[in-house]
Design an enzyme around this catalytic site. Structure first.
Site, PDB file in Angstrom:
ATOM      1  N   THR A  13     -15.645  28.461 -23.288  1.00 18.37           N
ATOM      2  CA  THR A  13     -14.543  27.746 -23.927  1.00 18.37           C
ATOM      3  C   THR A  13     -13.787  26.918 -22.898  1.00 18.37           C
ATOM      4  OG1 THR A  13     -14.308  29.399 -25.625  1.00 18.37           O
ATOM      5  CG2 THR A  13     -12.324  28.197 -25.081  1.00 18.37           C
ATOM      6  N   ARG A  16     -19.167  32.705 -38.128  1.00 17.16           N
ATOM      7  CA  ARG A  16     -18.313  33.543 -37.269  1.00 17.16           C
ATOM      8  C   ARG A  16     -17.228  32.657 -36.628  1.00 17.16           C
ATOM      9  NH1 ARG A  16     -16.932  33.239 -31.562  1.00 17.16           N
ATOM     10  NH2 ARG A  16     -16.259  35.296 -30.926  1.00 17.16           N
ATOM     11  N   GLY A  51     -14.060  32.747 -33.761  1.00 17.66           N
ATOM     12  CA  GLY A  51     -13.444  33.519 -32.676  1.00 17.66           C
ATOM     13  C   GLY A  51     -11.951  33.262 -32.579  1.00 17.66           C
ATOM     14  N   ASP A  52     -11.412  33.496 -31.388  1.00 17.80           N
ATOM     15  CA  ASP A  52      -9.969  33.367 -31.174  1.00 17.80           C
ATOM     16  C   ASP A  52      -9.509  31.932 -30.959  1.00 17.80           C
ATOM     17  OD1 ASP A  52     -11.521  33.488 -28.750  1.00 17.80           O
ATOM     18  OD2 ASP A  52      -9.643  33.564 -27.637  1.00 17.80           O
ATOM     19  N   THR A  55      -9.996  32.305 -22.787  1.00 16.30           N
ATOM     20  CA  THR A  55     -11.452  32.284 -22.926  1.00 16.30           C
ATOM     21  C   THR A  55     -11.978  33.706 -22.769  1.00 16.30           C
ATOM     22  OG1 THR A  55     -13.535  31.504 -22.012  1.00 16.30           O
ATOM     23  CG2 THR A  55     -11.702  31.665 -20.469  1.00 16.30           C
ATOM     24  N   THR A  71     -14.057  37.272 -24.903  1.00 20.34           N
ATOM     25  CA  THR A  71     -14.575  37.938 -26.100  1.00 20.34           C
ATOM     26  C   THR A  71     -13.615  37.717 -27.258  1.00 20.34           C
ATOM     27  OG1 THR A  71     -15.063  39.652 -24.484  1.00 20.34           O
ATOM     28  CG2 THR A  71     -15.683  40.113 -26.754  1.00 20.34           C
ATOM     29  N   GLY A  72     -13.910  36.720 -28.082  1.00 19.07           N
ATOM     30  CA  GLY A  72     -12.960  36.284 -29.102  1.00 19.07           C
ATOM     31  C   GLY A  72     -12.431  37.396 -29.972  1.00 19.07           C
TER      32      GLY A  72
HETATM   33  N1  ASP Z   1     -13.349  32.894 -27.006  1.00 11.90           N
HETATM   34  C1  ASP Z   1     -14.482  32.157 -27.483  1.00 11.90           C
HETATM   35  C2  ASP Z   1     -14.956  32.726 -28.784  1.00 11.90           C
HETATM   36  O1  ASP Z   1     -14.874  33.918 -28.967  1.00 11.90           O
HETATM   37  C3  ASP Z   1     -15.642  32.185 -26.552  1.00 11.90           C
HETATM   38  C4  ASP Z   1     -15.355  31.682 -25.186  1.00 11.90           C
HETATM   39  O2  ASP Z   1     -14.266  31.889 -24.653  1.00 11.90           O
HETATM   40  O3  ASP Z   1     -16.246  31.061 -24.598  1.00 11.90           O
HETATM   41  O4  ASP Z   1     -15.466  31.964 -29.602  1.00 11.90           O
END
Ligand code: ASP
Length: 321
Positions: free
Chosen positions: A186, A214, A216-217, A237, A239-240
């Site tokens: 990210t 899906r 993420g965050d 950035t 684990t979302g």
């Molecule tokens: N946080 C992002 C997600 O979960 C992934 C990332 O940080 O690369 O989609």
């Protein structure tokens, strides 16, 4: 006197120093440097924090080295689904898009949502229609594809991993210095402008081999992105799913407001204690209303950089020890 500053990240993850050729490292460093310098110039010219983070993230999206915009990862189904959000610390207004595959620069669409819509978060086809109505550039979904990302998907499919399973055994054969099977790519930016306003923006392709649909965050203000002039601006950035459960970006600001922690203490607590306690990994970039900067991560590396107006551009990839 406000210490105007911009900080950016290009993802955190398991770094394999040995896989980092001198040439590749130079490319990453140069890209980070140029993008920080560009944000720094916007601030030096009196531009807003919101403009500085928008442009920095747009440039990161355009750079195929990073997993956002061009160079975005593939879903399990071989498609791209991009997410982005932006937040204005002055007004607490925010805008976001999720699951889009035809908007060239998702961060610009998020900004348009912030400015021109009573809503906050648009998904999929509706987001694309909104962006088109705002005159945003549309592209064919394969615009985002690169051979490197396709290879990553093949590897992930073969090993039956998703990138969330970043503790897996599989080792990448590619020369990507952040092992793409254990990497979060990210991108994001935070800034404090000369008027004392804070802003944050975050954009991503998500996780390689994620299931279609899906989210993420990244497109969730409070989780992957937050800004309030009362405390700080934060872009995450990692684990979302874990960042969402902890409202990680907001938690940094909340600990400053409610517990009186400094930016460094609050962001360290979130990244080094709370995220790992739930099995997550990653990092964030943050700046507070005094212009203090924090760039913590709990993985082996994080592409990152920052610069104060009138100061040098500082970029780094590995852990400083
Ligand atoms: N946080 C992002 C997600 O979960 C992934 C990332 O940080 O690369 O989609």
């Amino acid at each position: 006197m406000v210490k105007a500053v911009i900080a950016i990240h290009g993802g955190a993850g398991a770094i394999t120093r040995s896989a980092m050729s001198v040439e590749k490292e130079q490319r990453y460093r140069l890209a980070l440097k140029e993008i920080v310098a560009c944000g720094q110039k916007i601030l030096a010219d009196g531009g807003s924090a919101l403009d500085a983070v928008t442009e920095a993230v747009r440039l990161l999206e355009e750079c195929p080295l990073f997993n956002a915009g061009k160079g975005a990862v593939f879903t399990h189904q071989g498609t791209h689904e991009l997410d982005a959000s932006i937040m204005d610390g002055r007004t607490l207004e925010a805008g976001a898009v999720a699951g889009v595959s035809r908007i060239r620069n998702p961060v610009l669409a998020a900004r348009a949502v912030l400015e021109h819509s009573p809503h906050l978060l648009f998904i999929g086809a509706g987001a694309e229609q909104f962006a088109a109505s705002q005159g945003m550039e549309q592209v064919e979904p394969d615009f985002f594809s690169t051979p490197e990302r396709r290879e990553q998907l093949q590897r992930a499919l073969q090993s039956q991993q998703t990138l969330l399973d970043h503790d897996g055994e599989a080792q990448s054969q590619s020369d990507d210095p952040l092992d793409p099977d254990r990497k979060f790519g990210t991108v994001g930016a935070v800034a404090l402008d000369l008027n004392g306003n804070l802003a944050a923006a975050t954009s991503t392709g998500g996780m390689t081999n994620k299931q279609a649909g899906r989210v993420g965050d990244t497109p969730l203000p409070g989780a992957g992105c937050y800004a309030s002039n009362e405390s700080a601006a934060i872009s995450c950035t990692g684990t979302g799913e874990v960042f969402i459960r902890l409202l990680a970006a907001y938690d940094v600001a909340a600990q400053m407001t409610y517990a009186g922690l400094s930016l460094a203490e609050a962001s360290r607590k979130v990244v080094q204690e709370k995220i790992p306690a739930l099995g997550g990994s990653g990092g964030l970039v943050a700046v507070d209303k005094q212009g203090n900067v924090a760039l913590p991560f709990n993985s082996e590396g994080m592409y990152r950089g920052y610069a104060y107006v009138g100061g040098d551009v500082d970029v780094a990839i590995y852990r400083e020890s």
